[in-house]
Design an enzyme around this catalytic site. Sequence first.
Site, PDB file in Angstrom:
ATOM      1  N   LYS A 195       0.889  -1.168   0.000  1.00 39.62           N
ATOM      2  CA  LYS A 195       0.000   0.000   0.000  1.00 39.62           C
ATOM      3  C   LYS A 195       0.927   1.217   0.000  1.00 39.62           C
ATOM      4  CE  LYS A 195      -1.780   2.997   2.073  1.00 39.62           C
ATOM      5  NZ  LYS A 195      -1.553   4.428   1.716  1.00 39.62           N
ATOM      6  N   GLU A 271       9.828   1.401  10.696  1.00 40.20           N
ATOM      7  CA  GLU A 271      10.879   2.411  10.483  1.00 40.20           C
ATOM      8  C   GLU A 271      10.153   3.743  10.543  1.00 40.20           C
ATOM      9  OE1 GLU A 271      13.851   1.399  10.299  1.00 40.20           O
ATOM     10  OE2 GLU A 271      13.623  -0.674   9.660  1.00 40.20           O
ATOM     11  N   CYS A 306      13.931  10.901   6.635  1.00 38.94           N
ATOM     12  CA  CYS A 306      13.714  10.454   8.017  1.00 38.94           C
ATOM     13  C   CYS A 306      14.934  10.742   8.890  1.00 38.94           C
ATOM     14  CB  CYS A 306      13.388   8.971   8.036  1.00 38.94           C
ATOM     15  SG  CYS A 306      14.560   7.999   7.084  1.00 38.94           S
ATOM     16  N   GLU A 406       9.448  16.578  14.711  1.00 37.90           N
ATOM     17  CA  GLU A 406       9.949  16.333  13.355  1.00 37.90           C
ATOM     18  C   GLU A 406       9.245  17.285  12.390  1.00 37.90           C
ATOM     19  OE1 GLU A 406       8.854  12.592  11.498  1.00 37.90           O
ATOM     20  OE2 GLU A 406      10.849  12.406  10.623  1.00 37.90           O
TER      21      GLU A 406
END
Length: 503
Positions: A195, A271, A306, A406
């Site tokens: 997906k 992750e 990331c 973040e």
Amino acid sequence: MADATTPLTRDDWHGRAATLRPEGRHFIGGQLLPSRSGATFDCINPATGAVLAQVAQGDAADIDLAVSTAQAAWADRRWRGLAPRQRMDVLLRFADTLERHADELALLETLDMGKPISDVLNIDLPEVLRTIRYFAECIDKIDGAVTHTAPGSLHMIVHEPLGVVGAISPWNYPLLMAIWKVAPALAAGNCVVLKPSEQAPLSCIRMAQLFVESGGPAGVFNVVNGLGPEAGKALALHPDVAKLTFTGSTAVGKLLLAYAGQSNMKRVALETGGKSPQIFFDDVYDLDAAVDRAIGGIYDNAGQVCNAGSRLLVQRGIHDAFVARFVERSAQLYTPGDPLDPATTLGPVVSAAHRGNVLAHVERAREQGAHQAMGDADAAMPDTGAFVAPTLFTGTNGAMDINRLEVFGPVASVMAFDTEDEAIALANDSVYGLAAAVWTADLNRAHRCVGALEAGVVWVNCFGDGDMTQPFGGYKQSGNSRDKHIDSLRSYMQGKSAWFNLG
Ligand code: NAD
């Protein structure tokens, strides 16, 4: 890759884009299918706001179809039943096919998520090919064991694939983040339902088609498009998915753990997010070179990375020189522009909505007293599109949101420090622990810092370097697993202990 001797120009890429008709349907059992409900959503080019394609908006019914198709491929052993060498050959052909379609895939990637076309051709696609080839070559390197037992017994440990693997991927490196999951899962002999992110699904749909065109059996690699809370959630809750492998935000990662618990206790590999510190000590070898790497560490891919080195911890003796050099060089290295222009180094962020999120972080940093040393006022911005200028804050501290949350955009913050202990404390003061870097000429200090930093990846006198042998993943809330490295392939298998009574 594009022929290096005759590189395509901006006009060439625009010419190709004008005739491209991206596919937005699901790819299930080797066929392109609309959603069972008929629903679609618009796929938008963030550089222009233009609609690129209608993408099938899958839900639980489409996930069900894809999982049962993958389950059928698992049951009849059309993939796991191949000799290792045959699976290896298919995957190596798959990499070759993607390489032949590099220009088409690069164009899809750039139009869909806005990253500069040169980055896709020079960074993303070579990494995609390396990933597939690496895991293909690992297939026949996975051994079982025969243990020492008493006479009359034989004990073997064998490693078997898991079954149907559900993969949920993000938009920042659409092909690469997907293939970090799909390649080891397939190499191990599993069947996959992917997906992709609804923000950038087009290249993944094409990639799955090219797997079948390379001789991959239909039904082994399937793609269902759709929104996270619909298609993604249905995949995570599905009772016939043996393992869920995810790259994305920490918030969604936590939901997936709950969905696994509510359904079949499937394995969940995560992750997730990051807020990576880079520590620059006064004795850094070459300040100018280090600053260039610091700039790349936060502005590559418009900061949508990331492990982006978003927290810059700079020892007081070099602080002012570091900041001055950073501002001067950023303007030279990163100019926002048309991502289809091969000279562009900074594209838009993925969507207008995400631009709003990033700018809200910038505003909040200003409100909390950070000094904006560089930002929108300093860069010539394109008239349209979701562009955010390279931004730098100085005078920040560990309590400010800009050092805790973040941002996932081209925004860095500098914290000054005096001692090594202070630097380590600041670096570790985060719920995240994906990556970190240390810049120093003192090897003993570098070694101490590597031991003290709470991060899955630590770089010394570099940032972002590595190859397929480097496990990639985080400590703390940056995740619970590792991509790349042969251990990733093993994580898509389970051990079976077989004890024989020979007496
Ligand atoms: P996201 O979590 O919003 O979405 C990731 C995927 O999860 C998408 O496919 C989305 O549709 C799906 N999803 C969303 N809600 C869901 C739900 N309720 N159930 C199931 N699936 C759902 O993340 P994003 O915005 O696409 O990507 C950015 C994030 O990814 C950042 O936090 C970044 O740090 C992280 N990331 C981590 C790594 C790593 O290796 N650690 C690599 C790249 C990106």
